[in-house]
Design a protein around this motif. Structure first.
Motif, short mmCIF file in Angstrom:
data_model
loop_
_atom_site.label_atom_id
_atom_site.label_comp_id
_atom_site.label_asym_id
_atom_site.label_seq_id
_atom_site.Cartn_x
_atom_site.Cartn_y
_atom_site.Cartn_z
N LEU A 280 0.81 -1.33 -0.02
CA LEU A 280 0.15 0.26 0.10
C LEU A 280 0.79 1.16 0.24
O LEU A 280 0.59 2.14 -0.79
N ALA A 281 2.03 1.28 0.71
CA ALA A 281 2.85 2.42 0.81
C ALA A 281 3.48 2.61 -0.50
O ALA A 281 3.67 3.69 -1.30
N LEU A 282 4.01 1.57 -1.31
CA LEU A 282 4.38 1.57 -2.56
C LEU A 282 3.32 2.10 -3.49
O LEU A 282 3.56 3.11 -4.41
N ALA A 283 2.02 1.67 -3.40
CA ALA A 283 1.18 2.25 -4.40
C ALA A 283 0.90 3.78 -4.18
O ALA A 283 0.70 4.55 -5.01
N ALA A 284 0.80 3.97 -2.93
CA ALA A 284 0.70 5.37 -2.39
C ALA A 284 1.83 6.28 -3.27
O ALA A 284 1.72 7.61 -3.70
N LEU A 285 2.86 5.93 -3.15
CA LEU A 285 4.17 6.45 -3.53
C LEU A 285 4.26 6.70 -5.06
O LEU A 285 4.66 7.66 -5.60
N PHE A 286 3.90 5.85 -5.64
CA PHE A 286 3.91 5.59 -7.23
C PHE A 286 2.70 6.58 -7.55
O PHE A 286 2.87 7.47 -8.58
N THR A 287 1.70 6.70 -6.90
CA THR A 287 0.62 7.52 -7.24
C THR A 287 1.02 9.28 -7.13
O THR A 287 0.78 10.13 -7.83
N ALA A 288 1.60 9.43 -6.00
CA ALA A 288 2.02 10.74 -5.72
C ALA A 288 3.11 11.21 -6.70
O ALA A 288 3.19 12.42 -7.16
N SER A 289 4.10 10.27 -7.06
CA SER A 289 5.07 10.67 -8.05
C SER A 289 4.27 10.79 -9.38
O SER A 289 4.73 11.65 -10.41
N LEU A 290 3.51 10.08 -9.98
CA LEU A 290 2.68 10.35 -11.06
C LEU A 290 1.95 11.76 -10.70
O LEU A 290 1.74 12.47 -11.93
N THR A 291 1.50 12.00 -9.75
CA THR A 291 0.90 13.48 -9.61
C THR A 291 1.78 14.42 -9.71
O THR A 291 1.45 15.47 -10.42
N VAL A 292 3.05 14.45 -9.18
CA VAL A 292 4.03 15.38 -9.22
C VAL A 292 4.55 15.28 -10.82
O VAL A 292 4.59 16.48 -11.30
N ALA A 293 4.62 14.46 -11.63
CA ALA A 293 4.94 14.46 -13.00
C ALA A 293 4.08 15.12 -13.72
O ALA A 293 4.34 16.00 -14.57
N LEU A 294 2.84 14.87 -13.53
CA LEU A 294 1.67 15.44 -14.27
C LEU A 294 1.56 16.84 -13.80
O LEU A 294 1.25 17.80 -14.96
N VAL A 295 1.85 17.42 -12.79
CA VAL A 295 1.69 18.79 -12.47
C VAL A 295 3.03 19.53 -12.92
O VAL A 295 2.65 20.60 -13.61
N GLY A 296 4.11 18.79 -13.02
CA GLY A 296 5.38 19.52 -13.39
C GLY A 296 5.12 19.62 -15.20
O GLY A 296 5.61 20.80 -15.82
#
Length: 78
Positions: free
Chosen positions: A17-33
């Protein structure tokens, strides 16, 4: 033995679950960037557009425009 197995299953599920949350957060940061870079590029490209060139130069005479009605509609001859 049952307690150790339960602990490892719980620990591994928390890790997944922590890895899934980290992956989702990294995708969000990449999209915002990406969106930020695109919006900045659009803003700067709007400033760099050249001045428009007039279609009708001032030294040219205006053409005579003919307008008539042929019974089916108004005709405008440029």
């Amino acid at each position: 033995m049952q307690g150790i197995r339960t602990f490892f299953i719980a620990a591994s599920s928390i890790a997944v679950l922590a890895l899934a949350a980290l992956f989702t957060a990294s995708l969000t940061v990449a999209l915002v960037g990406t969106l930020a870079v695109l919006s900045l590029a659009r803003m700067f490209s709007a400033r760099l557009k050249p001045a428009p060139i007039p279609v009708n130069p001032k030294h040219r005479k205006p053409q005579n425009m003919r307008v008539w009605n042929d019974g089916r509609g108004t005709i405008i001859d440029l």
